[in-house]
Design a protein around this motif. Structure first.
Motif, PDB file in Angstrom:
ATOM      1  N   MET A  82       0.817  -1.212   0.000  1.00 22.45           N
ATOM      2  CA  MET A  82       0.000   0.000   0.000  1.00 22.45           C
ATOM      3  C   MET A  82       0.849   1.259   0.000  1.00 22.45           C
ATOM      4  N   GLY A  83       2.167   1.099  -0.037  1.00 22.10           N
ATOM      5  CA  GLY A  83       3.042   2.252  -0.119  1.00 22.10           C
ATOM      6  C   GLY A  83       3.165   3.037   1.161  1.00 22.10           C
ATOM      7  N   ARG A  84       2.890   2.409   2.295  1.00 22.46           N
ATOM      8  CA  ARG A  84       2.984   3.098   3.578  1.00 22.46           C
ATOM      9  C   ARG A  84       3.249   2.068   4.668  1.00 22.46           C
ATOM     10  N   PRO A  85       3.832   2.493   5.791  1.00 23.92           N
ATOM     11  CA  PRO A  85       3.979   1.557   6.912  1.00 23.92           C
ATOM     12  C   PRO A  85       2.610   1.192   7.477  1.00 23.92           C
ATOM     13  N   VAL A  86       2.464  -0.058   7.870  1.00 27.30           N
ATOM     14  CA  VAL A  86       1.238  -0.513   8.523  1.00 27.30           C
ATOM     15  C   VAL A  86       1.606  -0.950   9.936  1.00 27.30           C
ATOM     16  N   GLU A  87       1.012  -0.279  10.907  1.00 26.78           N
ATOM     17  CA  GLU A  87       1.296  -0.616  12.297  1.00 26.78           C
ATOM     18  C   GLU A  87       0.415  -1.774  12.749  1.00 26.78           C
ATOM     19  N   LEU A  88       0.980  -2.617  13.604  1.00 26.38           N
ATOM     20  CA  LEU A  88       0.197  -3.697  14.180  1.00 26.38           C
ATOM     21  C   LEU A  88       0.748  -4.032  15.550  1.00 26.38           C
ATOM     22  N   ASP A  89      -0.089  -4.647  16.352  1.00 29.20           N
ATOM     23  CA  ASP A  89       0.316  -5.140  17.661  1.00 29.20           C
ATOM     24  C   ASP A  89       0.256  -6.657  17.651  1.00 29.20           C
ATOM     25  N   VAL A  90       1.071  -7.267  18.500  1.00 27.34           N
ATOM     26  CA  VAL A  90       1.102  -8.722  18.629  1.00 27.34           C
ATOM     27  C   VAL A  90       0.941  -9.087  20.094  1.00 27.34           C
ATOM     28  N   LEU A  91       0.020  -9.974  20.369  1.00 25.91           N
ATOM     29  CA  LEU A  91      -0.113 -10.568  21.696  1.00 25.91           C
ATOM     30  C   LEU A  91       0.512 -11.955  21.638  1.00 25.91           C
ATOM     31  N   HIS A  92       1.614 -12.129  22.357  1.00 27.13           N
ATOM     32  CA  HIS A  92       2.306 -13.419  22.349  1.00 27.13           C
ATOM     33  C   HIS A  92       1.555 -14.399  23.234  1.00 27.13           C
ATOM     34  N   GLY A  93       1.313 -15.599  22.703  1.00 28.58           N
ATOM     35  CA  GLY A  93       0.535 -16.596  23.409  1.00 28.58           C
ATOM     36  C   GLY A  93       1.285 -17.233  24.563  1.00 28.58           C
ATOM     37  N   SER A  94       0.541 -17.987  25.345  1.00 25.75           N
ATOM     38  CA  SER A  94       1.114 -18.672  26.507  1.00 25.75           C
ATOM     39  C   SER A  94       1.768 -19.982  26.081  1.00 25.75           C
ATOM     40  N   GLY A  95       2.641 -20.473  26.936  1.00 22.06           N
ATOM     41  CA  GLY A  95       3.268 -21.763  26.706  1.00 22.06           C
ATOM     42  C   GLY A  95       4.402 -21.694  25.704  1.00 22.06           C
ATOM     43  N   ALA A  96       5.108 -22.804  25.599  1.00 19.38           N
ATOM     44  CA  ALA A  96       6.224 -22.892  24.665  1.00 19.38           C
ATOM     45  C   ALA A  96       5.698 -22.998  23.240  1.00 19.38           C
ATOM     46  N   GLY A  97       6.381 -22.321  22.317  1.00 18.77           N
ATOM     47  CA  GLY A  97       5.989 -22.388  20.913  1.00 18.77           C
ATOM     48  C   GLY A  97       6.445 -23.678  20.275  1.00 18.77           C
ATOM     49  N   PRO A  98       6.177 -23.839  18.993  1.00 16.89           N
ATOM     50  CA  PRO A  98       5.435 -22.920  18.134  1.00 16.89           C
ATOM     51  C   PRO A  98       3.937 -22.947  18.418  1.00 16.89           C
ATOM     52  N   ARG A  99       3.293 -21.817  18.066  1.00 16.32           N
ATOM     53  CA  ARG A  99       1.866 -21.662  18.324  1.00 16.32           C
ATOM     54  C   ARG A  99       1.133 -21.264  17.035  1.00 16.32           C
ATOM     55  N   PRO A 100      -0.184 -21.439  16.991  1.00 16.17           N
ATOM     56  CA  PRO A 100      -0.965 -20.933  15.858  1.00 16.17           C
ATOM     57  C   PRO A 100      -1.054 -19.411  15.892  1.00 16.17           C
ATOM     58  N   THR A 101      -1.539 -18.843  14.800  1.00 18.00           N
ATOM     59  CA  THR A 101      -1.667 -17.388  14.671  1.00 18.00           C
ATOM     60  C   THR A 101      -3.116 -17.027  14.392  1.00 18.00           C
ATOM     61  N   LEU A 102      -3.620 -16.066  15.159  1.00 18.24           N
ATOM     62  CA  LEU A 102      -4.954 -15.516  14.928  1.00 18.24           C
ATOM     63  C   LEU A 102      -4.813 -14.077  14.468  1.00 18.24           C
ATOM     64  N   TYR A 103      -5.353 -13.781  13.307  1.00 21.70           N
ATOM     65  CA  TYR A 103      -5.409 -12.415  12.807  1.00 21.70           C
ATOM     66  C   TYR A 103      -6.758 -11.842  13.233  1.00 21.70           C
ATOM     67  N   LEU A 104      -6.724 -10.801  14.078  1.00 22.55           N
ATOM     68  CA  LEU A 104      -7.935 -10.255  14.681  1.00 22.55           C
ATOM     69  C   LEU A 104      -8.183  -8.854  14.121  1.00 22.55           C
ATOM     70  N   LEU A 105      -9.268  -8.708  13.367  1.00 16.88           N
ATOM     71  CA  LEU A 105      -9.543  -7.479  12.626  1.00 16.88           C
ATOM     72  C   LEU A 105     -10.495  -6.564  13.381  1.00 16.88           C
ATOM     73  N   ASP A 106     -10.240  -5.274  13.253  1.00 13.58           N
ATOM     74  CA  ASP A 106     -10.975  -4.222  13.939  1.00 13.58           C
ATOM     75  C   ASP A 106     -12.252  -3.872  13.169  1.00 13.58           C
ATOM     76  N   GLY A 107     -13.022  -2.949  13.732  1.00 12.14           N
ATOM     77  CA  GLY A 107     -14.204  -2.445  13.067  1.00 12.14           C
ATOM     78  C   GLY A 107     -13.873  -1.280  12.149  1.00 12.14           C
TER      79      GLY A 107
END
Length: 278
Positions: free
Chosen positions: A1-26
């Protein structure tokens, strides 16, 4: 998109590897995801075995690829970003196990379902909270157009004239067959204010403004309920399983949205974290 996109990450519990959930805003989706500032996602996921990725800056975009740049909303290529660019960067960083899900609320619910049906198998599970999943029927096209226009966007820059080919291909009700094999969770409330909604009104320094906002939220949630029932009916007709939850009270507000995180995660976890569950 020609611009930086900011995002936050919540690191899951327990030893990895873990699945990833992409959580979209309104629809606002600015700065920091409202899932963090209003939706209590950080507290909820603190002990969950999943890494949660929360992108920001998708205001009024429908989380999709637009045909043209927009004077108010810029150049939006969110589908390309979320399915083609971001996973290849963030999942190696997180040392993901390769299992992924996508979920969203309101505009993000529609975006999550569109991404899932347009990329079959890319996500193991999808959850839509208080969303609308058609883009070509009367209510669906109107809600999509209103979502874009509510933040100053020109809907003609989205997919062209309403009812044309790109509108059809983004309709999850039309494209529902592509969701077969994907774990699906849907929820919506009735639009009737409940205790949490009335409590928020009473806490507001401006009761009149809060009442007006609650009235708008009631209308929006009633619309989301209609859309969800329509989409659930289509899935049932096709014999595609889905977990569908209807709340007897609740409006289009964050206290009601956050209450659905638990049931939504329960459903998503069956696909991405079945050993751990909620």
């Amino acid at each position: 998109m020609g611009r930086p996109v900011e995002l936050d990450v919540l690191h899951g519990s327990g030893a990895g590897p873990r699945p990833t959930l992409y959580l979209l805003d309104g629809v606002d989706a600015e700065g920091v995801s409202d899932w963090l500032t209003k939706g209590h996602a950080e507290d909820f996921f603190a002990d969950k075995p999943v890494d949660v990725v929360l992108p920001a800056g998708a205001t009024g975009s429908m989380y999709t690829d637009w045909q043209h740049p927009d004077a108010a909303l810029g150049w939006n290529r969110w589908e390309t970003f979320l399915t083609g660019e971001l996973p290849g960067v963030i999942e190696p960083y997180l040392r993901s196990d390769g299992r992924r899900a996508v979920a969203g609320v309101s505009m993000g619910a529609q975006g999550a379902m569109m991404l899932a049906h347009r990329h079959p198998g890319f996500y193991r599970a999808v959850a839509g909270l208080s969303g609308c999943y058609s883009t070509v029927d009367g209510p669906g096209s109107a809600i999509t157009a209103l979502t874009v226009a509510s933040r100053g966007g020109n809907v003609m820059n989205l997919w062209g004239p309403i009812g044309t080919f790109d509108w059809l291909t983004h309709d999850s009700t039309v494209g529902a067959e592509a969701l077969r094999g994907t774990v699906i969770y849907l929820s919506a409330a009735s639009g009737m204010p409940g205790t949490p909604d009335l409590t928020e009104v009473l806490k507001s320094p401006n009761i009149l403004a809060a009442l007006q906002a609650a009235g708008g939220g009631a209308v929006l949630e009633a619309g989301a309920r209609h859309c969800t029932e329509h989409f659930a009916k289509r899935l049932s007709e096709l014999g595609i399983p889905a977990t569908v939850h209807y709340e007897p009270t609740g409006i289009h507000a964050w206290e009601d949205f956050s209450a659905q995180l638990g049931p939504a995660w329960d459903a998503l976890a069956t696909a991405v974290a079945p050993v751990f569950g909620r």
